[in-house]
Design a protein around this motif. Structure first.
Motif, PDB file in Angstrom:
ATOM      1  N   GLY A  81       0.813  -1.208   0.000  1.00  0.00           N
ATOM      2  CA  GLY A  81       0.000   0.000   0.000  1.00  0.00           C
ATOM      3  C   GLY A  81       0.846   1.258   0.000  1.00  0.00           C
ATOM      4  O   GLY A  81       0.515   2.247  -0.670  1.00  0.00           O
ATOM      5  N   ALA A  82       1.979   1.225   0.751  1.00  0.00           N
ATOM      6  CA  ALA A  82       2.862   2.397   0.831  1.00  0.00           C
ATOM      7  C   ALA A  82       3.478   2.715  -0.527  1.00  0.00           C
ATOM      8  O   ALA A  82       3.771   3.880  -0.824  1.00  0.00           O
ATOM      9  N   ASP A  86       1.400   8.747  -2.842  1.00  0.00           N
ATOM     10  CA  ASP A  86       2.159   9.895  -3.343  1.00  0.00           C
ATOM     11  C   ASP A  86       2.736  10.632  -2.138  1.00  0.00           C
ATOM     12  O   ASP A  86       2.141  11.586  -1.621  1.00  0.00           O
ATOM     13  N   TRP A  87       3.901  10.190  -1.693  1.00  0.00           N
ATOM     14  CA  TRP A  87       4.482  10.743  -0.469  1.00  0.00           C
ATOM     15  C   TRP A  87       4.939  12.185  -0.651  1.00  0.00           C
ATOM     16  O   TRP A  87       4.960  12.965   0.301  1.00  0.00           O
ATOM     17  N   SER A  89       3.327  14.543  -2.328  1.00  0.00           N
ATOM     18  CA  SER A  89       2.148  15.379  -2.087  1.00  0.00           C
ATOM     19  C   SER A  89       1.817  15.434  -0.609  1.00  0.00           C
ATOM     20  O   SER A  89       1.429  16.485  -0.082  1.00  0.00           O
ATOM     21  N   LYS A  90       1.968  14.305   0.078  1.00  0.00           N
ATOM     22  CA  LYS A  90       1.699  14.282   1.515  1.00  0.00           C
ATOM     23  C   LYS A  90       2.692  15.164   2.267  1.00  0.00           C
ATOM     24  O   LYS A  90       2.325  15.886   3.191  1.00  0.00           O
ATOM     25  N   ARG A  91       3.958  15.101   1.845  1.00  0.00           N
ATOM     26  CA  ARG A  91       4.971  15.956   2.478  1.00  0.00           C
ATOM     27  C   ARG A  91       4.675  17.428   2.231  1.00  0.00           C
ATOM     28  O   ARG A  91       4.760  18.252   3.142  1.00  0.00           O
ATOM     29  N   LEU A  92       4.304  17.777   1.018  1.00  0.00           N
ATOM     30  CA  LEU A  92       4.000  19.172   0.687  1.00  0.00           C
ATOM     31  C   LEU A  92       2.778  19.679   1.443  1.00  0.00           C
ATOM     32  O   LEU A  92       2.627  20.889   1.645  1.00  0.00           O
ATOM     33  N   TRP A 216      20.761   2.104   0.319  1.00  0.00           N
ATOM     34  CA  TRP A 216      20.118   2.859  -0.754  1.00  0.00           C
ATOM     35  C   TRP A 216      18.676   3.145  -0.355  1.00  0.00           C
ATOM     36  O   TRP A 216      17.836   2.236  -0.373  1.00  0.00           O
ATOM     37  N   PRO A 217      18.337   4.378  -0.002  1.00  0.00           N
ATOM     38  CA  PRO A 217      16.946   4.680   0.360  1.00  0.00           C
ATOM     39  C   PRO A 217      16.044   4.683  -0.863  1.00  0.00           C
ATOM     40  O   PRO A 217      16.465   5.051  -1.963  1.00  0.00           O
ATOM     41  N   ASP A 218      14.827   4.249  -0.678  1.00  0.00           N
ATOM     42  CA  ASP A 218      13.822   4.363  -1.729  1.00  0.00           C
ATOM     43  C   ASP A 218      13.693   5.832  -2.133  1.00  0.00           C
ATOM     44  O   ASP A 218      13.916   6.740  -1.327  1.00  0.00           O
ATOM     45  N   SER A 219      13.333   6.079  -3.381  1.00  0.00           N
ATOM     46  CA  SER A 219      13.267   7.459  -3.874  1.00  0.00           C
ATOM     47  C   SER A 219      12.284   8.311  -3.070  1.00  0.00           C
ATOM     48  O   SER A 219      12.401   9.532  -3.025  1.00  0.00           O
ATOM     49  N   ASN A 220      11.327   7.668  -2.410  1.00  0.00           N
ATOM     50  CA  ASN A 220      10.337   8.392  -1.608  1.00  0.00           C
ATOM     51  C   ASN A 220      10.619   8.344  -0.115  1.00  0.00           C
ATOM     52  O   ASN A 220       9.791   8.793   0.688  1.00  0.00           O
ATOM     53  N   TYR A 221      11.775   7.798   0.269  1.00  0.00           N
ATOM     54  CA  TYR A 221      12.026   7.597   1.693  1.00  0.00           C
ATOM     55  C   TYR A 221      11.955   8.894   2.501  1.00  0.00           C
ATOM     56  O   TYR A 221      11.286   8.962   3.537  1.00  0.00           O
TER      57      TYR A 221
END
Length: 506
Positions: A81-82, A86-87, A89-92, A216-221
């Motif tokens: 699910g994660a 759209d992380w 947008s959530k961060r913004l 290596w962090p995920d691009s959305n980490y």
């Protein structure tokens, strides 16, 4: 006279504390060996009792597999699910997110340039403003020339691409330190604290991620981490634990190494679903202010990744938790190309993780006496640590030893017993039911793998599935035995204590 008396009393108290601490250190290894010897003795003296015991033990093992499988599926579904969220947008959507800085700490020792470079490339791929990221690259005095050559090359290549890249060299020979990641992280932490003071940066607005050099962090980490940090309430009282995947070189690793690596991922997945008992493991994140308040990382232990959480738990009197993050980071397996060298690497890594048993005496000495922490909370964490290390060291070996020894030892008279006669069939059916759970895990594994390189044959998928028949072998050779060795070394103490051994990377 008074000074002499006080000195004598202080020395006496220190001696008593040392004896008490050594008893706590000896306890896990003693209980593990006592269990193994007792079960062998029962098999020799009372074979029928031994058969009853192994049947109960096997049933417990199967129930545990399926019980943990439920949590595994729950975490796997959250992970899937994660991936769809759209992380960014959530961060913004978070207030004042732009006021926060991410500090990425990368301690390193004798790693080749390519390993360091690949990690920086992956950090560049993260969908997060790089002017909000500071990278702290920390080397060791024993590798000064090699490290500085690599660090200076990295800094020149990535100059201006991050807010800053800070290079530090951890001096050796400091009294009270054990050379390793913990002491290096302590040095990075203290140097960055001075850096923030000089730059007039508010440390309460700094989030530190403590990564192994090949992480290596995920691009959305960092988008996900920022969102979780700013929406959890009281973010300085949490550590943030991502899912750890060993995918960097998974397609090139041999099957034994893959099974061990994936087993570690599944263990963490089951624990992510039980946040109330979760410890930090390997790469994770936390408030830099909280790190400063607890005095940075411990410098005299091997397994600093879990101990820093325990320090925070004790320092904040129980008001500290681990928050699961289902956006992953990826790390290397220990495969280095050579089959036998890779197996040696794997054993050393698991033994180092098994040395986490060193947390038990510390918890007994520091955490348990803390009356400001609820008894139920202390008991939960202590039981999780103690039971986990005990089962790790003993359960697979008990299944191996007790599965056949009582039947083999039983004399002809006892062999006429119906239970003796049917025991092998019953045990086989019980274990087969457990293997169904293992192959269900093998199926889930396909959803955690990165995209297959074009030069790898599609037959690898069949191998990836069939390789799980090695699990009973790996959980003994690369599970119980190194864990038992670590506990035995802690029990004996002295020159047998483990230091930090760096896992070779390619």
């Amino acid at each position: 006279m008074i000074k002499t008396l006080l000195k004598f009393l202080r020395l006496k108290e220190e001696k008593q504390d040392y004896i008490q601490f050594r008893i706590y250190e000896m306890f896990p290894g003693f209980i593990a060996w006592f269990t193994l010897f007792f079960c062998v003795l029962i098999s020799l003296v009372k074979p029928l009792w031994g058969i009853y015991f192994i049947i109960v033990l096997d049933v417990y093992w199967v129930i545990r597999i399926w019980y943990l499988f439920i949590f595994l599926v729950g975490s796997w579904m959250k992970y899937m699910g994660a991936k769809k969220i759209d992380w960014k947008s959530k961060r913004l959507g978070c207030n004042n997110w732009e006021n926060y800085i991410h500090l990425v700490a990368l301690p390193t020792y004798k790693e080749p340039y390519k390993v360091v470079r690949e990690t920086f490339d992956k950090l560049m791929e993260c969908e997060y403003p790089k002017d909000k990221m500071i990278i702290a690259l920390g080397g060791e005095e024993g590798d000064r020339e090699n490290f500085l050559n690599i660090a200076n090359q990295i800094k020149s290549e990535f100059d201006g691409k991050f807010r800053d890249i800070v290079i530090s060299v951890h001096p050796r020979g400091i009294q009270g330190e054990i050379p390793g990641k913990g002491s290096n992280m302590y040095h990075i932490g203290t140097q960055m604290y001075k850096y923030f003071l000089e730059k007039n940066i508010d440390i309460s607005k700094v989030i530190i991620s403590m990564f192994d050099i090949e992480t290596w962090p995920d691009s959305n980490y960092f988008n996900c981490l920022t969102y979780e940090y700013l929406t959890c309430g009281n973010p300085e009282r949490y550590s943030y634990q991502p899912l750890v995947l060993f995918n960097n070189n998974v397609w090139k690793s041999n099957p034994i190494i893959r099974v061990v690596a994936h087993s570690t991922t599944y263990w963490l997945l089951t624990d992510l679903s039980r946040a109330e008992r979760l410890f930090t493991f390997s790469s994770h994140s936390m408030s830099f202010k909280a790190l400063v308040e607890v005095g940075f990382h411990p410098r005299d232990i091997v397994t600093e990744d879990t101990r820093i959480f325990l320090h925070c738990l004790n320092h904040f009197n129980g008001n500290y938790r681990v928050r699961p993050i289902y956006t992953p980071v990826s790390m290397q397996t220990v495969d280095v190309g050579s089959f036998f060298e890779s197996l040696k690497n794997q054993y050393i890594q698991i033994r180092r993780w098994g040395w986490g048993v060193e947390h038990f005496p510390w918890m007994m000495k520091k955490l348990v006496p803390n009356k400001k922490i609820l008894f139920s909370q202390k008991f939960k964490y202590l039981f999780n640590q103690a039971e986990g290390t005990y089962s790790w060291a003993t359960l697979p070996l008990l299944i191996l030893i007790m599965g056949r020894l009582p039947i083999f030892i039983a004399d002809k008279t006892i062999h006429y017993n119906v239970m003796i006669h049917n025991a092998p069939i019953l045990l086989e059916r019980i274990m087969n039911f457990g293997l169904v759970g293992i192959f269900a895990v093998a199926f889930l594994n396909f959803f955690l793998l990165p995209k297959k390189p074009k030069n790898i044959s599609p037959l690898i998928y069949l191998i990836m599935f069939v390789q799980w028949v090695l699990f009973p072998f790996t959980m003994i050779i690369f599970g119980s035995i190194p864990a038992l060795e670590a506990q035995t070394r802690l029990m004996i103490g002295g020159k047998y204590r483990l230091g930090f051994q760096v896992t070779k990377k390619t």
